[in-house]
Design a protein around this motif. Structure first.
Motif, PDB file in Angstrom:
ATOM      1  N   PHE A 125       0.833  -1.199   0.000  1.00  0.00           N
ATOM      2  CA  PHE A 125       0.000   0.000   0.000  1.00  0.00           C
ATOM      3  C   PHE A 125       0.872   1.255   0.000  1.00  0.00           C
ATOM      4  CE2 PHE A 125      -1.920   3.384   2.567  1.00  0.00           C
ATOM      5  CZ  PHE A 125      -3.122   3.598   1.917  1.00  0.00           C
ATOM      6  N   HIS A 126       1.878   1.263   0.840  1.00  0.00           N
ATOM      7  CA  HIS A 126       2.771   2.420   0.951  1.00  0.00           C
ATOM      8  C   HIS A 126       3.425   2.730  -0.397  1.00  0.00           C
ATOM      9  CE1 HIS A 126       5.820   5.107   2.596  1.00  0.00           C
ATOM     10  NE2 HIS A 126       6.744   4.362   2.030  1.00  0.00           N
ATOM     11  N   ALA A 131       4.026   7.357  -0.942  1.00  0.00           N
ATOM     12  CA  ALA A 131       3.963   8.246   0.214  1.00  0.00           C
ATOM     13  C   ALA A 131       5.315   8.363   0.894  1.00  0.00           C
ATOM     14  CB  ALA A 131       2.930   7.734   1.216  1.00  0.00           C
ATOM     15  N   ALA A 132       5.511   9.465   1.594  1.00  0.00           N
ATOM     16  CA  ALA A 132       6.690   9.601   2.441  1.00  0.00           C
ATOM     17  C   ALA A 132       6.534   8.752   3.695  1.00  0.00           C
ATOM     18  CB  ALA A 132       6.907  11.064   2.821  1.00  0.00           C
ATOM     19  N   ILE A 201       3.950  16.913   7.051  1.00  0.00           N
ATOM     20  CA  ILE A 201       2.749  17.558   6.507  1.00  0.00           C
ATOM     21  C   ILE A 201       3.038  19.020   6.183  1.00  0.00           C
ATOM     22  CG2 ILE A 201       0.397  18.278   7.031  1.00  0.00           C
ATOM     23  CD1 ILE A 201       0.167  15.718   8.763  1.00  0.00           C
ATOM     24  N   ALA A 202       3.721  19.723   7.093  1.00  0.00           N
ATOM     25  CA  ALA A 202       4.039  21.138   6.872  1.00  0.00           C
ATOM     26  C   ALA A 202       4.940  21.331   5.660  1.00  0.00           C
ATOM     27  CB  ALA A 202       4.701  21.723   8.118  1.00  0.00           C
ATOM     28  N   ALA A 203       5.777  20.331   5.377  1.00  0.00           N
ATOM     29  CA  ALA A 203       6.689  20.420   4.240  1.00  0.00           C
ATOM     30  C   ALA A 203       6.039  19.979   2.928  1.00  0.00           C
ATOM     31  CB  ALA A 203       7.938  19.576   4.502  1.00  0.00           C
ATOM     32  N   LYS A 206       3.710  13.631   1.445  1.00  0.00           N
ATOM     33  CA  LYS A 206       2.491  12.833   1.459  1.00  0.00           C
ATOM     34  C   LYS A 206       2.507  11.862   2.636  1.00  0.00           C
ATOM     35  CE  LYS A 206      -0.471   9.983  -1.528  1.00  0.00           C
ATOM     36  NZ  LYS A 206      -0.609   9.335  -2.869  1.00  0.00           N
ATOM     37  N   VAL A 207       1.527  12.011   3.523  1.00  0.00           N
ATOM     38  CA  VAL A 207       1.362  11.122   4.664  1.00  0.00           C
ATOM     39  C   VAL A 207      -0.023  10.492   4.564  1.00  0.00           C
ATOM     40  CG1 VAL A 207       1.290  10.940   7.173  1.00  0.00           C
ATOM     41  CG2 VAL A 207       2.875  12.555   6.093  1.00  0.00           C
TER      42      VAL A 207
END
Length: 246
Positions: A125-126, A131-132, A201-203, A206-207
């Motif tokens: 899935f990852h 995603a990061a 998230i601020a950067a 993708k989480v």
């Protein structure tokens, strides 16, 4: 020859586990037995079952006991186990900055979890999400055993809900990671996972959340430890699937 990447994991196994005292006054928390099997051994056997070939244990408190136990355990012959000794507590994310040999996506988790999570499915899935960071998610429903009031600024009651139920998407303490997340972790500086997630998230990284209906329990206190032991003893085969195949 297969081009599939080697599945690797990092397991946090260095905490003092003070909430599980007195067990943890003589044993590191990852060696506390559940159903006669140290919880760390159960986790390692599950990872091996799902195709993981290498694990790094971030150890600290009573680490010599962990090394001695695993040195004689059969699981050490099925997967490569390395050790990363913490000279000081670095939080739940800090150790990742200085663990070497992780140039591809990897799993990162606490070492005191009893779960039936499909780790291989989470890694797939990852990668599909590109995603990061992917966080294993369990839905939890909390019943409030009180009547809950809505009160406005004028102290007027505007609503009354008897024993409401709320649902939460909770982290299991299991993460699939891109090696790029290490750019957000400073070596030798303590950092916890919630702070790391907010940094990502601020950067603009993708989480994502990986939802599962698996069994999951964090053995954070004696009550949960007793629940974990009962669940394991009632359905050992669900947690140690390698025994079913043996």
């Amino acid at each position: 020859m297969s081009d599939a990447p080697v599945l690797k994991a990092v397991i946090l196994a260095g905490g003092r586990g003070t909430r599980l005292a007195p067990f943890t006054t003589v044993l590191p928390k990852p060696l506390v037995p559940v159903g006669g099997v140290p919880i760390l051994e159960t986790v390692l056997r599950q990872l091996s079952f799902h195709g993981f070939q290498e694990t790094v244990l971030a150890v600290g408190y009573l680490s010599s006991l962990i090394r001695a136990y695993l040195g004689e355990a059969e699981i050490s012959r099925r997967m490569r186990i390395r050790y990363h000794e913490e000279q000081k507590p670095l939080g739940t994310a800090g150790p990742l900055a200085s663990v070497d040999g992780f140039d591809d996506d990897f799993l990162f988790m606490n070492g005191d979890l009893l779960t039936t999570l499909d780790y291989a499915a989470m890694m797939r899935f990852h990668r599909e999400q590109n995603a990061a960071l992917s966080i294993a998610v369990v839905d939890r429903h909390m019943q409030i055993e009180l009547g809950v009031l809505g009160i406005n600024a004028a102290s007027e009651v505007v609503s009354y809900t008897e024993k409401p139920s709320h649902s939460y998407a909770a982290s299991m303490g299991i993460y699939a990671c891109s090696p790029s997340i290490r750019r957000y972790i400073e070596p030798g500086v303590p950092l916890d996972v919630p702070t790391l997630v907010l940094r990502l998230i601020a950067a603009g990284e993708k989480v994502v959340g990986f939802r599962s209906e698996c069994f999951w329990l964090d053995m954070g206190n004696p009550t949960d430890y007793a629940r974990a032991t009962e669940a394991f003893e009632q359905n050992r085969a669900a947690f140690l699937r390698d025994e079913v195949l043996a």
